[in-house]
Design an enzyme around this catalytic site. Sequence first.
Site, PDB file in Angstrom:
ATOM      1  N   THR A  43       0.840  -1.194   0.000  1.00 56.78           N
ATOM      2  CA  THR A  43       0.000   0.000   0.000  1.00 56.78           C
ATOM      3  C   THR A  43       0.878   1.247   0.000  1.00 56.78           C
ATOM      4  O   THR A  43       0.659   2.194  -0.758  1.00 56.78           O
ATOM      5  CB  THR A  43      -0.877   0.006   1.275  1.00 56.78           C
ATOM      6  OG1 THR A  43      -1.656  -1.192   1.291  1.00 56.78           O
ATOM      7  CG2 THR A  43      -1.791   1.213   1.330  1.00 56.78           C
ATOM      8  N   LEU A 184      -7.298  14.396   5.343  1.00 58.58           N
ATOM      9  CA  LEU A 184      -6.806  15.787   5.382  1.00 58.58           C
ATOM     10  C   LEU A 184      -5.649  15.993   4.400  1.00 58.58           C
ATOM     11  O   LEU A 184      -5.542  17.042   3.766  1.00 58.58           O
ATOM     12  CB  LEU A 184      -6.386  16.155   6.805  1.00 58.58           C
ATOM     13  CG  LEU A 184      -7.539  16.152   7.820  1.00 58.58           C
ATOM     14  CD1 LEU A 184      -7.028  16.431   9.219  1.00 58.58           C
ATOM     15  CD2 LEU A 184      -8.627  17.166   7.440  1.00 58.58           C
ATOM     16  N   GLY A 270     -11.082   5.289   7.669  1.00 62.80           N
ATOM     17  CA  GLY A 270     -10.162   4.394   8.358  1.00 62.80           C
ATOM     18  C   GLY A 270      -9.854   3.164   7.523  1.00 62.80           C
ATOM     19  O   GLY A 270     -10.371   3.012   6.412  1.00 62.80           O
ATOM     20  N   LEU A 318       0.867   2.409  10.411  1.00 60.01           N
ATOM     21  CA  LEU A 318       1.892   3.287   9.859  1.00 60.01           C
ATOM     22  C   LEU A 318       3.006   2.441   9.261  1.00 60.01           C
ATOM     23  O   LEU A 318       3.363   1.382   9.803  1.00 60.01           O
ATOM     24  CB  LEU A 318       2.484   4.185  10.952  1.00 60.01           C
ATOM     25  CG  LEU A 318       1.533   5.220  11.555  1.00 60.01           C
ATOM     26  CD1 LEU A 318       2.127   5.867  12.789  1.00 60.01           C
ATOM     27  CD2 LEU A 318       1.184   6.286  10.507  1.00 60.01           C
ATOM     28  N   HIS A 443      22.170  27.460  14.039  1.00 59.04           N
ATOM     29  CA  HIS A 443      21.411  28.686  13.826  1.00 59.04           C
ATOM     30  C   HIS A 443      21.640  29.195  12.421  1.00 59.04           C
ATOM     31  O   HIS A 443      22.770  29.198  11.958  1.00 59.04           O
ATOM     32  CB  HIS A 443      21.855  29.778  14.808  1.00 59.04           C
ATOM     33  CG  HIS A 443      21.166  31.084  14.562  1.00 59.04           C
ATOM     34  ND1 HIS A 443      19.853  31.305  14.915  1.00 59.04           N
ATOM     35  CD2 HIS A 443      21.598  32.218  13.942  1.00 59.04           C
ATOM     36  CE1 HIS A 443      19.506  32.528  14.545  1.00 59.04           C
ATOM     37  NE2 HIS A 443      20.548  33.098  13.956  1.00 59.04           N
TER      38      HIS A 443
HETATM   39  C1  LIG Z   1      -3.338   7.220   1.137  1.00 64.84           C
HETATM   40  C2  LIG Z   1      -2.462   6.647   2.222  1.00 64.84           C
HETATM   41  C3  LIG Z   1      -1.420   7.395   2.709  1.00 64.84           C
HETATM   42  C4  LIG Z   1      -0.584   6.878   3.691  1.00 64.84           C
HETATM   43  N1  LIG Z   1       0.431   7.658   4.154  1.00 64.84           N
HETATM   44  C5  LIG Z   1       1.243   7.173   5.106  1.00 64.84           C
HETATM   45  C6  LIG Z   1       2.335   7.946   5.574  1.00 64.84           C
HETATM   46  O1  LIG Z   1       2.566   9.074   5.126  1.00 64.84           O
HETATM   47  N2  LIG Z   1       3.133   7.425   6.534  1.00 64.84           N
HETATM   48  C7  LIG Z   1       2.905   6.175   7.054  1.00 64.84           C
HETATM   49  O2  LIG Z   1       3.650   5.744   7.930  1.00 64.84           O
HETATM   50  N3  LIG Z   1       1.873   5.417   6.637  1.00 64.84           N
HETATM   51  C8  LIG Z   1       1.055   5.884   5.668  1.00 64.84           C
HETATM   52  N4  LIG Z   1       0.025   5.092   5.213  1.00 64.84           N
HETATM   53  C9  LIG Z   1      -0.173   3.773   5.842  1.00 64.84           C
HETATM   54  C10 LIG Z   1       0.803   2.750   5.267  1.00 64.84           C
HETATM   55  O3  LIG Z   1       0.643   2.687   3.878  1.00 64.84           O
HETATM   56  C11 LIG Z   1       0.567   1.390   5.909  1.00 64.84           C
HETATM   57  O4  LIG Z   1       0.625   1.514   7.312  1.00 64.84           O
HETATM   58  C12 LIG Z   1       1.628   0.400   5.472  1.00 64.84           C
HETATM   59  O5  LIG Z   1       1.624   0.248   4.067  1.00 64.84           O
HETATM   60  C13 LIG Z   1       1.409  -0.961   6.134  1.00 64.84           C
HETATM   61  O6  LIG Z   1       2.382  -1.844   5.694  1.00 64.84           O
HETATM   62  P1  LIG Z   1       2.116  -3.413   5.629  1.00 64.84           P
HETATM   63  O7  LIG Z   1       3.379  -4.005   5.128  1.00 64.84           O
HETATM   64  O8  LIG Z   1       1.580  -3.885   6.915  1.00 64.84           O
HETATM   65  O9  LIG Z   1       0.937  -3.623   4.571  1.00 64.84           O
HETATM   66  P2  LIG Z   1       0.714  -3.120   3.082  1.00 64.84           P
HETATM   67  O10 LIG Z   1       1.587  -1.999   2.721  1.00 64.84           O
HETATM   68  O11 LIG Z   1      -0.750  -2.943   2.935  1.00 64.84           O
HETATM   69  O12 LIG Z   1       1.195  -4.340   2.199  1.00 64.84           O
HETATM   70  C14 LIG Z   1       0.533  -5.555   2.174  1.00 64.84           C
HETATM   71  C15 LIG Z   1       0.798  -6.230   0.841  1.00 64.84           C
HETATM   72  O13 LIG Z   1       0.331  -7.576   0.931  1.00 64.84           O
HETATM   73  C16 LIG Z   1      -0.177  -7.943  -0.319  1.00 64.84           C
HETATM   74  N5  LIG Z   1      -1.071  -9.083  -0.115  1.00 64.84           N
HETATM   75  C17 LIG Z   1      -2.226  -9.116   0.593  1.00 64.84           C
HETATM   76  N6  LIG Z   1      -2.725 -10.369   0.597  1.00 64.84           N
HETATM   77  C18 LIG Z   1      -1.864 -11.120  -0.124  1.00 64.84           C
HETATM   78  C19 LIG Z   1      -1.817 -12.481  -0.458  1.00 64.84           C
HETATM   79  N7  LIG Z   1      -2.769 -13.332  -0.037  1.00 64.84           N
HETATM   80  N8  LIG Z   1      -0.795 -12.926  -1.213  1.00 64.84           N
HETATM   81  C20 LIG Z   1       0.164 -12.076  -1.634  1.00 64.84           C
HETATM   82  N9  LIG Z   1       0.192 -10.785  -1.334  1.00 64.84           N
HETATM   83  C21 LIG Z   1      -0.810 -10.310  -0.589  1.00 64.84           C
HETATM   84  C22 LIG Z   1      -0.888  -6.690  -0.807  1.00 64.84           C
HETATM   85  O14 LIG Z   1      -1.016  -6.731  -2.220  1.00 64.84           O
HETATM   86  C23 LIG Z   1       0.066  -5.610  -0.332  1.00 64.84           C
HETATM   87  O15 LIG Z   1       0.983  -5.268  -1.339  1.00 64.84           O
HETATM   88  C24 LIG Z   1      -0.813   5.571   4.205  1.00 64.84           C
HETATM   89  C25 LIG Z   1      -1.861   4.800   3.701  1.00 64.84           C
HETATM   90  C26 LIG Z   1      -2.683   5.320   2.724  1.00 64.84           C
HETATM   91  C27 LIG Z   1      -3.800   4.466   2.186  1.00 64.84           C
END
Ligand SMILES: Cc1cc2nc3c(=O)[nH]c(=O)nc-3n(C[C@H](O)[C@H](O)[C@H](O)COP(=O)(O)OP(=O)(O)OC[C@H]3O[C@@H](n4cnc5c(N)ncnc54)[C@H](O)[C@@H]3O)c2cc1C
Length: 464
Positions: A43, A184, A270, A318, A443
């Site tokens: 994501t 936001l 959310g 995050l 500074h």
């Molecule tokens: C618009 C937006 C802005 C954001 N901005 C920020 C920010 O500025 N700073 C910040 O810290 N966080 C931000 N976030 C939150 C951040 O993107 C997430 O907290 C973070 O990506 C979580 O990481 P993760 O590895 O847990 O999951 P994800 O990044 O969601 O990755 C999970 C991956 O698993 C894959 N997947 C799922 N199921 C399967 C499966 N069965 N087999 C194979 N692959 C699979 C998905 O395709 C995905 O690529 C933002 C989120 C959004 C939506």
Amino acid sequence: MADTEFDVIVIGGGPGGYVCAIRAAQLGLRTACVEKRATLGGTCLNIGCIPSKALLQSSENFDEVSHHYAEHGIMVEGVKLDLARMQARKDEVVGANVKGVEFLFKKNKVTWLKGAGSVSAPGTVAVDGTAYKAKHIVVATGSESIPLPGVAVDEKRIVTSTGALELDKVPGHLVVIGGGYIGLELGSVWLRLGAKVTVVEYLDRLVPGMDGEVGKQFQRTLGKQGMTFKLSTKVTGAKTTESGVELTLEPAAGGAAETMACDVVLVAIGRRAYTDSLGLKEAGVALDERGRVIVDTHYASNVPGIYAIGDVIAGPMLAHKAEEEGVALAERLAGQAGHVNYGVIPGVVYTWPEVASIGQTEEQLKAENVEYKVGKFPFTANGRARAMGSTDGFVKILADKTTDRVLGAHIIGPDAGTLIAEIATAMEFGASSEDIARTCHAHPSLSEAVKEAAMAVEGRALHI
Ligand SMILES: Cc1cc2nc3c(=O)[nH]c(=O)nc-3n(C[C@H](O)[C@H](O)[C@H](O)COP(=O)(O)OP(=O)(O)OC[C@H]3O[C@@H](n4cnc5c(N)ncnc54)[C@H](O)[C@@H]3O)c2cc1C
């Protein structure tokens, strides 16, 4: 080992999963990462942190040149928006980042198993029909937008953050449902590009959990920029019309309904854990009431050999929290002692000005009956902020009344997201406010506002 056997298989190539895979491989574990998306990075890199920050930067530049360059004596006429180019640049930024992760996989010899993975049995992961064996399986499948009943997303007129990052026209009126950081930030992007933006929030305040004083100033500042708010209001329905969308709103506490017409609606109420088609239930993995994998302090689920990290478990959603968990788990799987300090995880809203916080808020300290001291310093009294023309906001540091240990910090102002890192380091080292106050800061820099706020804890700020 056969090509289908690994020490660690991580399902999900987001910041939790890809970082866990790289760290495990660095530590000598034979590692694979399953990702069903066409690109790595999850994501965050594809539809979250990175594309949103690319558009925030571009829209900020547009706003600066349109409204603020003249203050500097730079006269620019005929400023025009080329939204297609702006979107193409965003895609290029995303492309460079996701390719970077692919390169890191090759460099560290992490195998990318392309396709959707599921846990067919403890110790076995199926990827599009092929079975792979692993001693340790890490679930890092992330999260998805929470849908709002009565508001059907089509990603064109009624969009999630994914659609809001892809609009090919600036909406005349954008309604953002949800006053959290994603709404936001994306609201700011389209506001700066010329949309009227209304934020509808169920609660009576923006970004719940944010320090109350910062939250109030934040709302005022966004209001000055032209964003409008309808707080304590719920959206109960949406009807797509020929010209746009008609929303039905009601006071959160109940009362007469009203309608609001707009061009595009962003649903940003959310995110929820994503575990679809993973086979976790069948494997006996326990989930909590919100569908998150229940793990112990070492990220182990109730089924031996199955672990989970990132958005799919409890805690702030995050990217950096997910990454820290990825590293800690990989180190544990390699026999080391990785850990995450959940008391020191910064949270940043990348609007302008930025808002950043770490540790406890005043509200939390009061609720826990902790006696604390407050040091505050406004950016209006910081030379660098004046030179930048960005004097909105302040730094607030909270320290224990008896020990002076820093308990939290809350910043609204220019580059707050970078400034908070100093306080994160200080808190990791168990610093007192006096430690920060007695550290020499360059500074003229914005970081002097952090030093002055630390000095203000003992009532000895110099420049106010
Ligand atoms: C618009 C937006 C802005 C954001 N901005 C920020 C920010 O500025 N700073 C910040 O810290 N966080 C931000 N976030 C939150 C951040 O993107 C997430 O907290 C973070 O990506 C979580 O990481 P993760 O590895 O847990 O999951 P994800 O990044 O969601 O990755 C999970 C991956 O698993 C894959 N997947 C799922 N199921 C399967 C499966 N069965 N087999 C194979 N692959 C699979 C998905 O395709 C995905 O690529 C933002 C989120 C959004 C939506």
